[in-house]
Design a protein around this motif. Structure first.
Motif, PDB file in Angstrom:
ATOM      1  N   THR A 111     -31.187  13.884  21.806  1.00 39.88           N
ATOM      2  CA  THR A 111     -30.775  15.291  21.878  1.00 39.88           C
ATOM      3  C   THR A 111     -30.155  15.772  20.570  1.00 39.88           C
ATOM      4  O   THR A 111     -30.003  16.979  20.364  1.00 39.88           O
ATOM      5  N   ASP A 112     -29.789  14.834  19.685  1.00 38.60           N
ATOM      6  CA  ASP A 112     -29.229  15.209  18.385  1.00 38.60           C
ATOM      7  C   ASP A 112     -30.312  15.441  17.333  1.00 38.60           C
ATOM      8  O   ASP A 112     -30.004  15.890  16.226  1.00 38.60           O
ATOM      9  N   ASP A 113     -31.562  15.121  17.652  1.00 33.00           N
ATOM     10  CA  ASP A 113     -32.636  15.310  16.676  1.00 33.00           C
ATOM     11  C   ASP A 113     -32.799  16.801  16.376  1.00 33.00           C
ATOM     12  O   ASP A 113     -33.060  17.602  17.275  1.00 33.00           O
ATOM     13  N   GLY A 114     -32.622  17.171  15.125  1.00 32.00           N
ATOM     14  CA  GLY A 114     -32.714  18.574  14.724  1.00 32.00           C
ATOM     15  C   GLY A 114     -31.417  19.343  14.840  1.00 32.00           C
ATOM     16  O   GLY A 114     -31.372  20.530  14.490  1.00 32.00           O
ATOM     17  N   ALA A 115     -30.343  18.693  15.322  1.00 29.44           N
ATOM     18  CA  ALA A 115     -29.055  19.385  15.450  1.00 29.44           C
ATOM     19  C   ALA A 115     -28.454  19.616  14.066  1.00 29.44           C
ATOM     20  O   ALA A 115     -28.492  18.745  13.199  1.00 29.44           O
ATOM     21  N   ALA A 116     -27.885  20.800  13.869  1.00 30.83           N
ATOM     22  CA  ALA A 116     -27.276  21.164  12.588  1.00 30.83           C
ATOM     23  C   ALA A 116     -25.759  21.067  12.708  1.00 30.83           C
ATOM     24  O   ALA A 116     -25.147  21.773  13.515  1.00 30.83           O
ATOM     25  N   TYR A 117     -25.165  20.184  11.923  1.00 34.84           N
ATOM     26  CA  TYR A 117     -23.707  20.061  11.869  1.00 34.84           C
ATOM     27  C   TYR A 117     -23.217  20.758  10.602  1.00 34.84           C
ATOM     28  O   TYR A 117     -23.642  20.420   9.495  1.00 34.84           O
ATOM     29  N   THR A 118     -22.341  21.731  10.789  1.00 29.48           N
ATOM     30  CA  THR A 118     -21.864  22.545   9.672  1.00 29.48           C
ATOM     31  C   THR A 118     -20.367  22.351   9.483  1.00 29.48           C
ATOM     32  O   THR A 118     -19.593  22.441  10.440  1.00 29.48           O
ATOM     33  N   CYS A 119     -19.992  22.072   8.244  1.00 29.20           N
ATOM     34  CA  CYS A 119     -18.591  21.982   7.850  1.00 29.20           C
ATOM     35  C   CYS A 119     -18.210  23.303   7.183  1.00 29.20           C
ATOM     36  O   CYS A 119     -18.862  23.729   6.227  1.00 29.20           O
ATOM     37  N   VAL A 120     -17.175  23.948   7.704  1.00 25.98           N
ATOM     38  CA  VAL A 120     -16.715  25.235   7.171  1.00 25.98           C
ATOM     39  C   VAL A 120     -15.326  25.048   6.572  1.00 25.98           C
ATOM     40  O   VAL A 120     -14.407  24.588   7.254  1.00 25.98           O
ATOM     41  N   VAL A 121     -15.192  25.379   5.290  1.00 24.20           N
ATOM     42  CA  VAL A 121     -13.906  25.280   4.597  1.00 24.20           C
ATOM     43  C   VAL A 121     -13.309  26.675   4.488  1.00 24.20           C
ATOM     44  O   VAL A 121     -13.912  27.579   3.905  1.00 24.20           O
ATOM     45  N   GLU A 122     -12.108  26.849   5.059  1.00 20.27           N
ATOM     46  CA  GLU A 122     -11.436  28.144   5.050  1.00 20.27           C
ATOM     47  C   GLU A 122     -10.140  28.047   4.251  1.00 20.27           C
ATOM     48  O   GLU A 122      -9.421  27.049   4.325  1.00 20.27           O
ATOM     49  N   HIS A 123      -9.864  29.115   3.489  1.00 17.28           N
ATOM     50  CA  HIS A 123      -8.637  29.157   2.698  1.00 17.28           C
ATOM     51  C   HIS A 123      -8.250  30.615   2.491  1.00 17.28           C
ATOM     52  O   HIS A 123      -9.114  31.499   2.438  1.00 17.28           O
ATOM     53  N   MET A 124      -6.971  30.854   2.360  1.00 17.01           N
ATOM     54  CA  MET A 124      -6.472  32.222   2.241  1.00 17.01           C
ATOM     55  C   MET A 124      -7.063  32.948   1.038  1.00 17.01           C
ATOM     56  O   MET A 124      -7.227  34.173   1.056  1.00 17.01           O
ATOM     57  N   THR A 125      -7.423  32.215  -0.014  1.00 15.84           N
ATOM     58  CA  THR A 125      -7.980  32.858  -1.206  1.00 15.84           C
ATOM     59  C   THR A 125      -9.447  33.228  -1.046  1.00 15.84           C
ATOM     60  O   THR A 125      -9.989  33.979  -1.857  1.00 15.84           O
ATOM     61  N   LEU A 126     -10.096  32.683  -0.014  1.00 21.30           N
ATOM     62  CA  LEU A 126     -11.523  32.944   0.179  1.00 21.30           C
ATOM     63  C   LEU A 126     -11.781  34.199   0.998  1.00 21.30           C
ATOM     64  O   LEU A 126     -12.884  34.738   0.975  1.00 21.30           O
TER      65      LEU A 126
END
Length: 230
Positions: A111-126
């Motif tokens: 079930t993980d085949d083709g799954a997209a794992y996204t890392c999101v970096v958030e910061h006050m300056t962004l």
């Protein structure tokens, strides 16, 4: 900036923001922003680029996302497709700035085949321009096989089709059809087209057990159908 993929998004006396489109593994590394004052002031950040990685079903996988050079510490969030998942975050001070690392641990299956794992970096300056990288999982797994038939009560003289539905990664192809453990006895009436077995005109000699077998590098699987012609 000689690379057309790198675009200057915002420039002011207190902020300089760039964006990188079509990120590739070659973009990974340390980026330095310099303010040419006396003395020159610099700030550095390390960009980690995730790509598509091959795994095998049942394998334990750790996805890691890290960012450095932020002040205060950046926040890291993880998403599986559109759903947020929990990561294990670690924050370390390096001088006056912070290094943040987050990991997601999982045991992959089909079930993980083709799954997209996204890392999101958030910061006050962004602001709303959060940085993110995505890894699309490719999971190899052995075949699943199921035979689907076209007629509920087969009658003599009818056209009849058995479809071998096989799934796996790598794709199991071609499939092998047999009858009662041996080769198909009448190749003139029993025609294999791709994954389908077609019997053009049924008769009672066609009664028996039909088997479809599919294989790939990770194994093989099969399904059987017992045909009785009325």
């Amino acid at each position: 900036m000689r690379d057309n993929r790198i675009e200057l998004v915002r420039a002011s006396w207190k902020e300089l923001t760039i964006s990188i489109s079509d990120v590739s593994l070659s973009d990974e590394g340390q980026y330095t922003c310099s303010l040419f004052t006396m003395p020159v002031k610099t700030s550095k950040a390390f960009l980690t680029v995730l790509g598509e990685t091959l795994h095998t079903e049942g394998e334990d996988v750790t996805l890691t996302c890290s960012t450095s050079g932020s002040k205060p510490a950046a926040d890291i969030r993880w998403f599986r497709n559109d759903r947020e998942v929990q990561g294990q975050k670690e924050v370390n001070a390096t001088g006056r700035s912070f290094t943040v690392k987050s990991k997601v641990h999982l045991r992959v299956d089909r079930t993980d085949d083709g799954a997209a794992y996204t890392c999101v970096v958030e910061h006050m300056t962004l602001g709303s321009l959060a940085h993110q990288v995505t890894e699309v999982l490719e999971v190899h797994y052995p075949p699943q096989v199921m035979i689907v038939h076209s007629v509920v009560s087969p009658q003599e003289g009818q056209y009849f089709k058995l479809e071998c539905v096989s799934r796996g990664n790598p794709l199991p192809e071609p499939v092998l059809w047999t009858k009662d453990g041996g080769e198909l006895p009448d190749v003139d009436r029993m025609i294999v087209e791709g994954r389908d077995l077609i019997i053009t005109t049924l008769n009672k000699t066609d009664n028996g057990t039909y088997r479809c077998e599919a294989s790939n590098q990770l194994g093989s699987n099969r399904d059987e159908f017992v045909l009785y012609v009325y």
